[in-house]
Design a protein around this motif. Sequence first.
Motif, PDB file in Angstrom:
ATOM      1  N   THR A  27       0.856  -1.183   0.000  1.00  0.00           N
ATOM      2  CA  THR A  27       0.000   0.000   0.000  1.00  0.00           C
ATOM      3  C   THR A  27       0.894   1.234   0.000  1.00  0.00           C
ATOM      4  O   THR A  27       2.002   1.212   0.560  1.00  0.00           O
ATOM      5  N   LEU A  34      -3.513  -5.439   8.108  1.00  0.00           N
ATOM      6  CA  LEU A  34      -4.956  -5.400   7.935  1.00  0.00           C
ATOM      7  C   LEU A  34      -5.612  -5.523   9.309  1.00  0.00           C
ATOM      8  O   LEU A  34      -5.001  -6.007  10.271  1.00  0.00           O
ATOM      9  N   GLU A  35      -6.851  -5.076   9.402  1.00  0.00           N
ATOM     10  CA  GLU A  35      -7.603  -5.317  10.624  1.00  0.00           C
ATOM     11  C   GLU A  35      -7.657  -6.825  10.869  1.00  0.00           C
ATOM     12  O   GLU A  35      -7.721  -7.617   9.920  1.00  0.00           O
ATOM     13  N   GLU A  63     -13.635  -8.801   2.263  1.00  0.00           N
ATOM     14  CA  GLU A  63     -13.093  -7.436   2.233  1.00  0.00           C
ATOM     15  C   GLU A  63     -12.656  -7.053   3.635  1.00  0.00           C
ATOM     16  O   GLU A  63     -13.432  -7.124   4.592  1.00  0.00           O
ATOM     17  N   VAL A  64     -11.386  -6.637   3.777  1.00  0.00           N
ATOM     18  CA  VAL A  64     -10.829  -6.292   5.089  1.00  0.00           C
ATOM     19  C   VAL A  64     -10.132  -4.940   4.977  1.00  0.00           C
ATOM     20  O   VAL A  64      -9.340  -4.711   4.060  1.00  0.00           O
ATOM     21  N   ALA A  65     -10.409  -4.047   5.911  1.00  0.00           N
ATOM     22  CA  ALA A  65      -9.800  -2.715   5.916  1.00  0.00           C
ATOM     23  C   ALA A  65      -8.392  -2.768   6.492  1.00  0.00           C
ATOM     24  O   ALA A  65      -8.069  -3.638   7.306  1.00  0.00           O
ATOM     25  N   LEU A  66      -7.546  -1.833   6.051  1.00  0.00           N
ATOM     26  CA  LEU A  66      -6.220  -1.699   6.637  1.00  0.00           C
ATOM     27  C   LEU A  66      -6.357  -1.038   8.008  1.00  0.00           C
ATOM     28  O   LEU A  66      -7.203  -0.165   8.218  1.00  0.00           O
ATOM     29  N   ASP A  67      -5.517  -1.455   8.930  1.00  0.00           N
ATOM     30  CA  ASP A  67      -5.523  -0.901  10.284  1.00  0.00           C
ATOM     31  C   ASP A  67      -4.661   0.366  10.281  1.00  0.00           C
ATOM     32  O   ASP A  67      -3.433   0.296  10.379  1.00  0.00           O
ATOM     33  N   SER A  95      -8.067  -0.793   1.804  1.00  0.00           N
ATOM     34  CA  SER A  95      -8.683  -2.094   2.068  1.00  0.00           C
ATOM     35  C   SER A  95      -8.100  -3.125   1.107  1.00  0.00           C
ATOM     36  O   SER A  95      -7.457  -2.779   0.109  1.00  0.00           O
ATOM     37  N   THR A 136      -8.704  -7.530  -0.319  1.00  0.00           N
ATOM     38  CA  THR A 136      -9.529  -8.729  -0.346  1.00  0.00           C
ATOM     39  C   THR A 136      -8.689  -9.906   0.133  1.00  0.00           C
ATOM     40  O   THR A 136      -7.622 -10.181  -0.423  1.00  0.00           O
TER      41      THR A 136
END
Length: 318
Positions: free
Chosen positions: A164, A181-182, A196-200, A213, A215
């Motif tokens: 990222t 990622l979260e 789908e997972v968001a970045l922490d 985010s 996948t």
Amino acid sequence: MSVSGVIVRNWRLKIAALALAVLLWVTMRLTDGSVGRLTIPDVEVRVEQVHRDWFLKEAPFPSTVQMSVSGPQGELVRAAMSQPAMVIRVDSVLSEDSVVTLIPDWVSNVDRSSVTIENFAPSSVRLLFERNKEEEIPVSVRLSGSLPDSLAMVSEPRANLLFTRVRGAASVVDELETVFLEPFDLGRVTGSGRFEVALDTAGLGGLAVNPISATVSVEVAPKQSRVVALQVSVPGGVDDLVVDPATVAVTLYGAGEVLERVDSSALRLRVVTAAEELLGVLEEMEDVRAPIALSGLPQWVEGVVGPDSVSVRREEEP
């Protein structure tokens, strides 16, 4: 009638008349066009725009200044009541530690066609900058919880996002080794799929992250079992210790295709009690029960040892 009686008589009317007279006098003074000078204290200094290659590390120092203005009395009062501010926009940065001279054009909320801004005290402020940096940082998947008992993982969950782009203060970006990622909860998995997972981004010190985010692909299969027999090893350095049973059954659990790839020769069963401790007990007892532990399991494979302990004794001399 006494003097005090004259003063007290109709006192409310007299106070009202006095207040009206003062108001008229102030109004006339403010509208008579006379020119005056006024010092406005505590004018806030703030930076609202910085060149994209730089980052403002701290608030301006000092954070407030005094501003002297001149003009008609009424306009001076209006200028003081308008909450003026010194708004700095930095189009270019020549030094990380910069001293900026204040100019009237930066003052907001003041009608400069009605009053004249004469000077500031102090006349300059100190601004501390740090260069912005943009870099691609690896993305890491984090897992939490556990799969339902009926399922097993086939392979490591992977994100479609390997890197990222991160932008912000260089000192923060340089210390960043990965962006997580979260945590993905395995307990929500009912079958293979993409999630789908968001970045922490919490705790990244205000860094801008893009994309934010990813996948995550998760491949699971029904949990199966496989039984292998493993020989139990004793602590090193002692040649005359014997364990009973010498071979113990181990049940492996996991996805079928993962269990097929397990090399049983890479698995180890060993007595975990130290040799010195065993020998000390065996000086007084014929044998001792000692726990055993399994090692060498590949990822996503569970192992259950039965029994989980063995009897240890000294080998009898011929």
